[in-house]
Design a protein around this motif. Structure first.
Motif, PDB file in Angstrom:
ATOM      1  N   ASP A 120       0.807  -1.213   0.000  1.00  0.00           N
ATOM      2  CA  ASP A 120       0.000   0.000   0.000  1.00  0.00           C
ATOM      3  C   ASP A 120       0.846   1.272   0.000  1.00  0.00           C
ATOM      4  N   GLY A 121       2.162   1.118  -0.069  1.00  0.00           N
ATOM      5  CA  GLY A 121       3.061   2.259  -0.135  1.00  0.00           C
ATOM      6  C   GLY A 121       3.536   2.777   1.204  1.00  0.00           C
ATOM      7  N   ILE A 122       3.083   2.190   2.314  1.00  0.00           N
ATOM      8  CA  ILE A 122       3.521   2.627   3.641  1.00  0.00           C
ATOM      9  C   ILE A 122       4.896   2.038   3.921  1.00  0.00           C
ATOM     10  N   ALA A 123       5.867   2.934   4.141  1.00  0.00           N
ATOM     11  CA  ALA A 123       7.263   2.524   4.338  1.00  0.00           C
ATOM     12  C   ALA A 123       7.617   2.518   5.821  1.00  0.00           C
ATOM     13  N   SER A 124       8.430   1.548   6.207  1.00  0.00           N
ATOM     14  CA  SER A 124       8.962   1.445   7.558  1.00  0.00           C
ATOM     15  C   SER A 124      10.453   1.183   7.477  1.00  0.00           C
ATOM     16  N   THR A 125      11.157   1.658   8.477  1.00  0.00           N
ATOM     17  CA  THR A 125      12.586   1.389   8.594  1.00  0.00           C
ATOM     18  C   THR A 125      12.822   0.691   9.919  1.00  0.00           C
ATOM     19  N   GLY A 126      13.681  -0.291   9.909  1.00  0.00           N
ATOM     20  CA  GLY A 126      14.011  -1.022  11.125  1.00  0.00           C
ATOM     21  C   GLY A 126      15.369  -1.662  10.976  1.00  0.00           C
ATOM     22  N   LYS A 127      15.584  -2.714  11.746  1.00  0.00           N
ATOM     23  CA  LYS A 127      16.825  -3.472  11.611  1.00  0.00           C
ATOM     24  C   LYS A 127      16.458  -4.927  11.371  1.00  0.00           C
ATOM     25  N   TYR A 128      17.354  -5.622  10.676  1.00  0.00           N
ATOM     26  CA  TYR A 128      17.049  -7.022  10.393  1.00  0.00           C
ATOM     27  C   TYR A 128      18.156  -7.935  10.891  1.00  0.00           C
ATOM     28  N   THR A 129      17.739  -9.172  11.165  1.00  0.00           N
ATOM     29  CA  THR A 129      18.660 -10.230  11.542  1.00  0.00           C
ATOM     30  C   THR A 129      18.252 -11.507  10.818  1.00  0.00           C
ATOM     31  N   VAL A 130      19.209 -12.395  10.698  1.00  0.00           N
ATOM     32  CA  VAL A 130      18.966 -13.738  10.186  1.00  0.00           C
ATOM     33  C   VAL A 130      19.444 -14.677  11.298  1.00  0.00           C
ATOM     34  N   PRO A 131      18.573 -14.915  12.320  1.00  0.00           N
ATOM     35  CA  PRO A 131      19.017 -15.703  13.473  1.00  0.00           C
ATOM     36  C   PRO A 131      19.364 -17.152  13.130  1.00  0.00           C
ATOM     37  N   VAL A 132      18.698 -17.698  12.133  1.00  0.00           N
ATOM     38  CA  VAL A 132      19.030 -19.015  11.566  1.00  0.00           C
ATOM     39  C   VAL A 132      18.855 -18.896  10.056  1.00  0.00           C
ATOM     40  N   ASP A 133      19.408 -19.820   9.310  1.00  0.00           N
ATOM     41  CA  ASP A 133      19.404 -19.730   7.846  1.00  0.00           C
ATOM     42  C   ASP A 133      18.013 -19.754   7.219  1.00  0.00           C
ATOM     43  N   THR A 134      16.993 -20.077   7.989  1.00  0.00           N
ATOM     44  CA  THR A 134      15.638 -20.160   7.437  1.00  0.00           C
ATOM     45  C   THR A 134      14.705 -19.096   8.011  1.00  0.00           C
ATOM     46  N   ARG A 135      15.264 -18.062   8.617  1.00  0.00           N
ATOM     47  CA  ARG A 135      14.414 -17.048   9.249  1.00  0.00           C
ATOM     48  C   ARG A 135      14.981 -15.648   9.070  1.00  0.00           C
ATOM     49  N   LEU A 136      14.124 -14.716   8.649  1.00  0.00           N
ATOM     50  CA  LEU A 136      14.455 -13.300   8.537  1.00  0.00           C
ATOM     51  C   LEU A 136      13.536 -12.549   9.494  1.00  0.00           C
ATOM     52  N   VAL A 137      14.127 -11.736  10.365  1.00  0.00           N
ATOM     53  CA  VAL A 137      13.358 -10.958  11.335  1.00  0.00           C
ATOM     54  C   VAL A 137      13.683  -9.484  11.126  1.00  0.00           C
ATOM     55  N   ILE A 138      12.641  -8.691  10.900  1.00  0.00           N
ATOM     56  CA  ILE A 138      12.794  -7.238  10.815  1.00  0.00           C
ATOM     57  C   ILE A 138      12.131  -6.668  12.063  1.00  0.00           C
ATOM     58  N   SER A 139      12.902  -5.936  12.866  1.00  0.00           N
ATOM     59  CA  SER A 139      12.393  -5.432  14.139  1.00  0.00           C
ATOM     60  C   SER A 139      12.629  -3.933  14.265  1.00  0.00           C
ATOM     61  N   ASP A 140      12.111  -3.369  15.358  1.00  0.00           N
ATOM     62  CA  ASP A 140      12.231  -1.936  15.647  1.00  0.00           C
ATOM     63  C   ASP A 140      11.740  -1.094  14.477  1.00  0.00           C
ATOM     64  N   MET A 141      10.670  -1.540  13.847  1.00  0.00           N
ATOM     65  CA  MET A 141      10.146  -0.851  12.668  1.00  0.00           C
ATOM     66  C   MET A 141       9.443   0.445  13.064  1.00  0.00           C
ATOM     67  N   ASN A 142       9.717   1.470  12.280  1.00  0.00           N
ATOM     68  CA  ASN A 142       9.117   2.761  12.519  1.00  0.00           C
ATOM     69  C   ASN A 142       8.700   3.361  11.184  1.00  0.00           C
ATOM     70  N   PRO A 143       7.405   3.607  10.956  1.00  0.00           N
ATOM     71  CA  PRO A 143       6.302   3.309  11.861  1.00  0.00           C
ATOM     72  C   PRO A 143       6.037   1.810  11.923  1.00  0.00           C
ATOM     73  N   GLN A 144       5.319   1.416  12.968  1.00  0.00           N
ATOM     74  CA  GLN A 144       4.996   0.012  13.146  1.00  0.00           C
ATOM     75  C   GLN A 144       3.958  -0.437  12.134  1.00  0.00           C
ATOM     76  N   LEU A 145       3.948  -1.742  11.862  1.00  0.00           N
ATOM     77  CA  LEU A 145       3.007  -2.323  10.902  1.00  0.00           C
ATOM     78  C   LEU A 145       1.706  -2.713  11.588  1.00  0.00           C
ATOM     79  N   THR A 146       0.644  -2.797  10.800  1.00  0.00           N
ATOM     80  CA  THR A 146      -0.632  -3.310  11.302  1.00  0.00           C
ATOM     81  C   THR A 146      -0.526  -4.826  11.394  1.00  0.00           C
ATOM     82  N   THR A 147      -1.002  -5.393  12.498  1.00  0.00           N
ATOM     83  CA  THR A 147      -0.927  -6.843  12.695  1.00  0.00           C
ATOM     84  C   THR A 147      -2.231  -7.510  12.305  1.00  0.00           C
TER      85      THR A 147
END
Length: 152
Positions: free
Chosen positions: A81-108
Protein backbone atom coordinates in the motif's frame (compact mmCIF):
# COMPACT_ATOMS: atom_id res chain seq x y z
CA UNK A 1 68.98 -41.27 -13.80
CA UNK A 2 69.66 -38.07 -11.98
CA UNK A 3 67.95 -35.95 -14.66
CA UNK A 4 64.84 -38.16 -14.43
CA UNK A 5 64.65 -37.68 -10.66
CA UNK A 6 64.86 -33.90 -11.01
CA UNK A 7 62.10 -33.89 -13.62
CA UNK A 8 59.91 -36.15 -11.46
CA UNK A 9 60.45 -33.89 -8.44
CA UNK A 10 59.64 -30.84 -10.54
CA UNK A 11 56.43 -32.45 -11.84
CA UNK A 12 55.33 -33.42 -8.32
CA UNK A 13 55.99 -29.85 -7.11
CA UNK A 14 54.00 -28.33 -9.97
CA UNK A 15 51.14 -30.80 -9.44
CA UNK A 16 51.02 -30.04 -5.70
CA UNK A 17 51.09 -26.28 -6.37
CA UNK A 18 48.19 -26.57 -8.80
CA UNK A 19 46.13 -28.60 -6.33
CA UNK A 20 46.68 -26.23 -3.42
CA UNK A 21 46.25 -23.12 -5.58
CA UNK A 22 42.81 -24.15 -6.87
CA UNK A 23 41.11 -24.01 -3.50
CA UNK A 24 37.46 -22.89 -3.79
CA UNK A 25 36.22 -19.94 -1.79
CA UNK A 26 33.65 -20.95 0.81
CA UNK A 27 30.01 -20.48 -0.18
CA UNK A 28 28.52 -17.20 1.07
CA UNK A 29 26.31 -17.42 4.15
CA UNK A 30 22.58 -16.64 4.07
CA UNK A 31 23.35 -13.40 5.94
CA UNK A 32 25.73 -12.40 3.14
CA UNK A 33 23.35 -13.45 0.35
CA UNK A 34 20.36 -11.60 1.79
CA UNK A 35 22.14 -8.23 2.12
CA UNK A 36 20.75 -6.75 -1.13
CA UNK A 37 18.10 -4.41 -2.47
CA UNK A 38 15.53 -6.98 -3.61
CA UNK A 39 13.07 -6.49 -6.49
CA UNK A 40 9.67 -8.12 -6.07
CA UNK A 41 8.69 -10.41 -8.95
CA UNK A 42 5.79 -12.49 -7.62
CA UNK A 43 3.38 -12.62 -4.67
CA UNK A 44 1.15 -15.47 -3.59
CA UNK A 45 -1.57 -14.82 -1.01
CA UNK A 46 -2.56 -18.14 0.58
CA UNK A 47 -1.30 -20.07 -2.48
CA UNK A 48 -3.03 -17.81 -5.06
CA UNK A 49 -0.75 -15.76 -7.30
CA UNK A 50 -2.00 -12.19 -7.01
CA UNK A 51 0.96 -10.31 -8.48
CA UNK A 52 3.57 -10.95 -11.13
CA UNK A 53 5.85 -8.07 -12.08
CA UNK A 54 4.99 -6.79 -15.54
CA UNK A 55 1.65 -8.59 -15.77
CA UNK A 56 -1.45 -6.63 -16.70
CA UNK A 57 -3.97 -8.88 -14.94
CA UNK A 58 -2.69 -8.67 -11.35
CA UNK A 59 -5.29 -9.10 -8.63
CA UNK A 60 -3.40 -6.73 -6.30
CA UNK A 61 -0.89 -4.00 -7.16
CA UNK A 62 2.37 -4.77 -5.36
CA UNK A 63 4.41 -2.38 -7.52
CA UNK A 64 5.13 -0.16 -4.48
CA UNK A 65 6.43 -3.07 -2.38
CA UNK A 66 10.13 -2.76 -1.47
CA UNK A 67 12.58 -4.81 0.57
CA UNK A 68 16.00 -3.22 0.89
CA UNK A 69 18.47 -5.11 3.09
CA UNK A 70 21.59 -3.79 1.35
CA UNK A 71 22.97 -1.87 4.37
CA UNK A 72 23.05 -4.39 7.25
CA UNK A 73 21.49 -4.27 9.76
CA UNK A 74 19.15 -1.59 8.36
CA UNK A 75 15.94 -2.77 6.71
CA UNK A 76 13.76 -0.57 4.53
CA UNK A 77 10.37 -2.20 4.03
CA UNK A 78 7.53 -0.71 2.00
CA UNK A 79 4.27 -2.64 2.03
CA UNK A 80 2.07 -3.03 -1.06
CA UNK A 81 0.00 0.00 0.00
CA UNK A 82 3.06 2.26 -0.13
CA UNK A 83 3.52 2.63 3.64
CA UNK A 84 7.26 2.52 4.34
CA UNK A 85 8.96 1.44 7.56
CA UNK A 86 12.59 1.39 8.59
CA UNK A 87 14.01 -1.02 11.12
CA UNK A 88 16.82 -3.47 11.61
CA UNK A 89 17.05 -7.02 10.39
CA UNK A 90 18.66 -10.23 11.54
CA UNK A 91 18.97 -13.74 10.19
CA UNK A 92 19.02 -15.70 13.47
CA UNK A 93 19.03 -19.02 11.57
CA UNK A 94 19.40 -19.73 7.85
CA UNK A 95 15.64 -20.16 7.44
CA UNK A 96 14.41 -17.05 9.25
CA UNK A 97 14.45 -13.30 8.54
CA UNK A 98 13.36 -10.96 11.34
CA UNK A 99 12.79 -7.24 10.81
CA UNK A 100 12.39 -5.43 14.14
CA UNK A 101 12.23 -1.94 15.65
CA UNK A 102 10.15 -0.85 12.67
CA UNK A 103 9.12 2.76 12.52
CA UNK A 104 6.30 3.31 11.86
CA UNK A 105 5.00 0.01 13.15
CA UNK A 106 3.01 -2.32 10.90
CA UNK A 107 -0.63 -3.31 11.30
CA UNK A 108 -0.93 -6.84 12.70
CA UNK A 109 -3.41 -9.60 11.92
CA UNK A 110 -5.22 -8.78 15.18
CA UNK A 111 -5.71 -5.16 14.10
CA UNK A 112 -3.02 -3.74 16.36
CA UNK A 113 0.50 -2.68 15.49
CA UNK A 114 3.84 -4.35 15.87
CA UNK A 115 7.41 -3.29 15.40
CA UNK A 116 8.52 -6.75 14.27
CA UNK A 117 7.73 -8.83 11.20
CA UNK A 118 9.11 -12.32 10.59
CA UNK A 119 9.56 -14.39 7.47
CA UNK A 120 10.52 -17.96 6.73
CA UNK A 121 13.31 -18.07 4.15
CA UNK A 122 12.09 -20.70 1.70
CA UNK A 123 15.10 -20.37 -0.60
CA UNK A 124 17.93 -18.00 -1.39
CA UNK A 125 20.83 -17.79 -3.81
CA UNK A 126 22.84 -14.97 -5.34
CA UNK A 127 19.93 -13.75 -7.49
CA UNK A 128 16.66 -15.02 -5.97
CA UNK A 129 14.99 -14.80 -2.56
CA UNK A 130 11.72 -16.53 -1.66
CA UNK A 131 10.21 -15.75 1.75
CA UNK A 132 6.88 -16.43 3.45
CA UNK A 133 5.50 -14.11 6.09
CA UNK A 134 5.07 -15.77 9.48
CA UNK A 135 1.46 -15.07 10.42
CA UNK A 136 -1.20 -13.44 8.32
CA UNK A 137 -1.51 -9.97 6.85
CA UNK A 138 -4.55 -7.92 7.86
CA UNK A 139 -3.95 -5.63 4.87
CA UNK A 140 -4.60 -8.50 2.47
CA UNK A 141 -7.59 -9.96 4.29
CA UNK A 142 -5.78 -12.34 6.63
CA UNK A 143 -3.77 -14.15 3.98
CA UNK A 144 -0.41 -15.84 4.40
CA UNK A 145 1.88 -14.16 1.87
CA UNK A 146 4.78 -15.65 -0.07
CA UNK A 147 7.13 -13.25 -1.84
CA UNK A 148 9.60 -13.99 -4.64
CA UNK A 149 12.36 -11.44 -5.27
CA UNK A 150 15.23 -11.12 -7.69
CA UNK A 151 18.46 -9.22 -7.59
CA UNK A 152 19.92 -9.09 -11.07
Amino acid sequence: MRKTSVIALLLVTVFFSVLTGCKKDPAPSVSELIAKNWTLTKVEETNVTVYTRGATNNIRDYSKFRLNLSSPPTANYTDWDGIASTGKYTVPVDTRLVISDMNPQLTTSSGGTAGTIEFTINSIDAGTLVITRVGTSIKTGGTTNKYTFTNP
